[in-house]
Scaffold this active site. Structure first.
Site, PDB file in Angstrom:
ATOM      1  N   ASN A  56       0.814  -1.219   0.000  1.00  0.00           N
ATOM      2  CA  ASN A  56       0.000   0.000   0.000  1.00  0.00           C
ATOM      3  C   ASN A  56       0.850   1.273   0.000  1.00  0.00           C
ATOM      4  O   ASN A  56       0.537   2.247   0.683  1.00  0.00           O
ATOM      5  CB  ASN A  56      -0.952   0.006   1.194  1.00  0.00           C
ATOM      6  CG  ASN A  56      -2.048  -1.039   1.058  1.00  0.00           C
ATOM      7  OD1 ASN A  56      -2.116  -1.766   0.074  1.00  0.00           O
ATOM      8  ND2 ASN A  56      -2.910  -1.130   2.057  1.00  0.00           N
ATOM      9  N   ARG A 188      -4.082 -14.191   1.426  1.00  0.00           N
ATOM     10  CA  ARG A 188      -5.175 -14.425   2.355  1.00  0.00           C
ATOM     11  C   ARG A 188      -6.109 -15.508   1.830  1.00  0.00           C
ATOM     12  O   ARG A 188      -5.998 -15.917   0.675  1.00  0.00           O
ATOM     13  CB  ARG A 188      -5.920 -13.114   2.601  1.00  0.00           C
ATOM     14  CG  ARG A 188      -5.095 -12.116   3.393  1.00  0.00           C
ATOM     15  CD  ARG A 188      -5.718 -10.733   3.438  1.00  0.00           C
ATOM     16  NE  ARG A 188      -5.605 -10.026   2.179  1.00  0.00           N
ATOM     17  CZ  ARG A 188      -5.854  -8.734   2.023  1.00  0.00           C
ATOM     18  NH1 ARG A 188      -6.229  -7.996   3.072  1.00  0.00           N
ATOM     19  NH2 ARG A 188      -5.731  -8.160   0.841  1.00  0.00           N
TER      20      ARG A 188
END
Length: 329
Positions: A56, A188
């Protein structure tokens, strides 16, 4: 000044008290290893420190800002913090040219070579600018600048090795790749190995910015173009709607629309190119409506990112250099 705009201001602004106040906050959030955490609004000093990462735009965003303020204001502490950040990025690179999502001591899927949310591409773009000693980075010493050039060349080699090949044809990239085998890897529970319509677009766009691409880079770009064209989705639009019957109070629905601009799925099955979706149970589904509302509304399942690359390709293609023998980052 909104945090997401701090690197897009006029040059004179970086000498203002507001800019130096933000720079001082960035110094506060820098970790001892030289890196910065992600997802913190550093225009204020309210959040706790967290681990250093390139995810990010972590670390790269702060470095770009500090360089601009140092050039404008000349405060040595900003230069020193920038150079510590640069040393962090250089140290974090794997020998094979990739970067993990977190460093040092990454665990679990954080060890993977990470293209997700532009992580590695943010790094190689910044290091390339530093290696060229562009005006914002002219203060960087020759040894570090040369190290950046080497790191970018290794990074490009890693990108080429990660490109997914199906039936002998180069295609796209996964959001993350195994740091040893380069194979597409899971992150994930809902981020399974796949061909990514989002992250692969950023990788592809970066390759098209290489000034004198090798034949291998040209092949990678062309393979990706063919794949993006093949998996383009026409005739649908994605809407977010209010729905008080849902757990989040909203929903995301896919509706037919023959006038809609092209979209791409976030994840495609490798080999079949079928879009898929996945909830927190880790079970693959083939329509967005099948996964739970929280994941349906809390993740970007479709996007138009490859359309920007297709526009870039129209300019890049006429300038192919088929005789190039060396990658010039």
């Amino acid at each position: 000044m909104p945090w997401n705009t701090v690197n897009r201001q006029p040059p004179a602004w970086y000498a203002t008290p507001e800019a130096t106040a933000i720079a001082n906050n960035i110094l506060y959030y820098q970790n001892a290893d030289g890196g910065w955490p992600k997802n913190i609004d550093m225009t204020v000093r309210t959040a706790a420190r967290d681990r250093s990462t390139i995810d990010n735009a972590g670390t790269t965003m702060q470095m770009i800002f500090l360089a601009k303020v140092y050039v404008a204001a000349g405060t040595t502490s900003y230069k020193d913090a920038f150079l510590n950040g640069l040393d962090y990025l250089l140290a974090a690179q794997y020998g094979n040219g990739g970067w993990p999502q977190y460093y040092p001591n990454p665990t679990g899927y954080y060890t993977h070579i990470t293209f997700n949310d532009g992580a590695m591409i943010h790094v190689v773009r910044l290091l390339r600018d530093i290696g060229k000693l562009l005006p914002d980075y002219a203060f960087v010493d020759a040894a570090r600048a040369e190290a950046c050039v080497t790191a970018v060349a290794k990074g490009i080699d890693c990108i080429l090795r990660c490109q997914i090949v199906v039936d002998g044809q180069k295609t796209g990239w996964c959001a993350q790749h195994d740091e040893v085998t380069f194979a597409p890897a899971q992150a994930r529970a809902y981020e399974l190995p796949s061909e990514s319509g989002q992250e692969a677009a950023g990788v592809w766009e970066f390759l098209m910015t290489i000034e004198h691409p090798s034949a291998e880079v040209v092949d990678a770009i062309e393979g990706a173009r063919k794949w993006f064209s093949l998996v383009q989705i026409d005739g649908i639009k994605v809407h977010e709607i209010v729905d008080v019957t849902q757990t989040t109070g909203k929903d995301v629905v896919v509706v037919p629309d023959p006038t809609a601009k092209p979209l791409w799925a976030r994840f495609y099955e490798i080999g079949t190119n079928v879009p898929f979706f996945c909830g927190r149970d880790g079970i693959k589904k083939y329509s967005l409506a099948e996964i739970e509302n929280e994941r349906r509304t809390g993740y970007s399942w479709y996007g138009d990112e490859p359309s920007h690359g297709l526009d870039d390709y129209k300019t890049w293609q006429p300038a192919w250099d088929f005789d190039a023998a060396v990658v010039d980052p």
